[in-house]
Enzyme design. Structure first.
Site, PDB file in Angstrom:
ATOM      1  CG  HIS A  24     -14.729 -23.889   0.974  1.00 52.36           C
ATOM      2  ND1 HIS A  24     -15.504 -22.770   1.170  1.00 52.36           N
ATOM      3  CD2 HIS A  24     -13.797 -23.523   0.062  1.00 52.36           C
ATOM      4  CE1 HIS A  24     -15.056 -21.792   0.406  1.00 52.36           C
ATOM      5  NE2 HIS A  24     -14.026 -22.223  -0.283  1.00 52.36           N
TER       6      HIS A  24
ATOM      7  CG  HIS B 245     -14.851 -21.935  -5.622  1.00 52.49           C
ATOM      8  ND1 HIS B 245     -15.772 -22.337  -4.699  1.00 52.49           N
ATOM      9  CD2 HIS B 245     -13.733 -21.631  -4.913  1.00 52.49           C
ATOM     10  CE1 HIS B 245     -15.243 -22.280  -3.480  1.00 52.49           C
ATOM     11  NE2 HIS B 245     -14.006 -21.848  -3.578  1.00 52.49           N
TER      12      HIS B 245
ATOM     13  CG  HIS C 211      -5.813 -21.576  -0.408  1.00 51.33           C
ATOM     14  ND1 HIS C 211      -6.534 -20.773   0.434  1.00 51.33           N
ATOM     15  CD2 HIS C 211      -6.659 -21.888  -1.423  1.00 51.33           C
ATOM     16  CE1 HIS C 211      -7.770 -20.621  -0.033  1.00 51.33           C
ATOM     17  NE2 HIS C 211      -7.876 -21.273  -1.169  1.00 51.33           N
TER      18      HIS C 211
ATOM     19  CD  GLU D  52     -11.431 -19.461  -0.657  1.00 48.11           C
ATOM     20  OE1 GLU D  52     -11.641 -19.788  -1.825  1.00 48.11           O
ATOM     21  OE2 GLU D  52     -11.206 -20.293   0.247  1.00 48.11           O
TER      22      GLU D  52
END
Lengths: 286, 132
Positions: free
Chosen positions: A13, A60, A194, A241
């Site tokens: 996302h 976030h 990431h 995540e």
């Protein structure tokens, strides 16, 4: 008739994907391969639009600051505003909720020993809206209501893969006892490898990611035992995540004694900004 | 018996755990305040005065003034919160992430286009010459 889980959808996302869509950059050479990778899923989705989506994502530092950090939260509101994350709100439709299904899932899942935090005021950020854009494109209204499930993956320790998988199973049982004939999809979002911080920022691990995609389909119970440190070391600090994908995977019927899911689409691409993008569509034949 | 923190030997990486969150509470909540347009304007008008209204250490305030993201992360900042400073400055996530690596913006962008930073040699501190 009661509701049923028809499919699980998994996708990264990345906020830059939303920005590329919103700024009309989808045909640029940098972005074209990424958006092309979602075309088969968009076509599949037009034929298989669900009546509701239970969408697992993480906030976030948008709705939740450090004042309150729920590990698992469920939105039970009628609607969710699109948040201004600092660059202005994305120009996408407001997200409609499904308060009846959400309240039912909350009650059922809490009775199955998962202590969900119930949230009625929830501005939603790119974690929730970018997956909608990727699967539905640029639309005037989202085609179905959403039940958001927000998972803390910002402050360590985050929930384990095992617990997320079990939560997914509990969500399936909840959906199957909802007294209305609804076709429900469960989406797991975030990842893949990431790292956004420190001198190691920019870490990408294709081998880890592709093994994760393989095993999520074929052997989710064993994959869910992966310890947190493996994600941090191998997939970057934000690669953690990926635990959220287990919630959607746990909602499929093979883990409740049924048939294995059918893989409708798989896609992997590096990079979107700082991130490796992974995507799966799994239909539930049960 | 201490807590198990196996991630402390991952090079170039600070995991935002409960201890980091504890020392970074004021810093991160300051960052959160920048989600409001009026606050962004007040911060831009006089950064020092705006920071002085927050329960932050002098090191944290100086780190913000210097836009030293690595230092702020060591002082309890979390990247998703620190990103609000970047948004206030009009910087992208990629620019912020790249700024922590010691690489130029173009070199970082090229590294990502070419597949990103390899995990090889980046898994353990002892694999790195300077042990950072």
């Amino acid at each position: 008739m009661s509701a049923h889980v028809s499919a699980a959808v998994f996708t990264s996302h990345v906020p830059a994907i939303g920005a590329a869509l919103d700024q009309g950059k989808t045909d640029e050479p940098y972005w074209q391969p990424l958006f092309a990778g979602y075309e088969p899923s968009k076509a599949w989705m037009t034929e298989n639009t669900p009546d509701a989506i239970v969408l697992v994502y993480n906030d976030h530092a948008t709705a939740f600051s450090l004042d309150i950090i729920p590990t698992f939260a469920i939105g039970t509101a009628a609607s969710y505003p699109v948040a201004d994350e600092g660059w202005g709100p994305r120009p996408v439709p407001e997200v409609r909720g499904h308060p009846e299904l959400a309240a039912h899932v909350a009650q059922s899942v809490i009775q199955q020993d998962f202590d969900l935090t119930i949230v009625n005021k929830l501005p939603v950020d790119h974690g929730l809206t970018v997956p909608l854009s990727l699967l539905f494109g640029q639309v005037d209204a989202w085609p179905c209501p959403i039940v958001p499930i927000a998972v803390n993956v910002v402050q360590y320790p985050v929930p384990s893969g095992r617990r997320c998988l079990e939560l997914g199973k509990a969500i399936r049982r909840a959906i199957e006892t909802f007294d209305d004939d609804l076709d429900v999809q469960v989406w797991g979002t975030g990842g893949m490898s990431h790292q956004l911080q420190g001198p190691r920022a920019g870490l990408i691990n294709r081998d880890f990611d592709n093994a994760f995609l393989d095993r999520l389909v074929a052997d989710p119970e064993a994959l869910a035992a992966t310890p947190h440190i493996d994600y941090v070391r191998e997939a970057g600090s934000e690669g953690i995540e990926l635990v959220m994908w287990f919630i959607a995977r746990g909602a499929l019927g093979d883990l409740a004694g049924g048939h294995a899911p059918t893989l409708r689409h798989r896609f992997y691409h590096v990079p979107a900004s700082n991130t490796a993008v992974g995507h799966l569509v799994l239909e539930d034949p049960n | 018996m201490g807590l198990d923190k196996p991630y402390l030997d991952v090079p170039g990486t600070t995991v935002f755990d409960a201890d980091q969150s504890r020392i970074g509470y004021g810093l991160n909540q300051f960052c959160m305040s920048l989600m409001d347009a009026g606050n962004r304007e007040r911060f831009r008008a006089d950064e020092r005065a705006y920071l002085d209204a927050w329960d932050m250490t002098e090191d944290q305030k100086q780190g913000v003034l210097d836009r030293d993201l690595n230092r702020l992360i060591a002082l309890g900042g979390n990247i998703y919160f620190l990103a609000k400073i970047g948004a206030t400055d009009g910087r992208s996530f990629q620019q912020m992430a790249g700024s922590m690596t010691g690489m130029t913006e173009d070199a970082y962008r090229d590294m990502m286009i070419n597949g990103g930073r390899s995990p090889d040699g980046n898994r353990y501190r002892h694999e790195q010459e300077d042990g950072r």
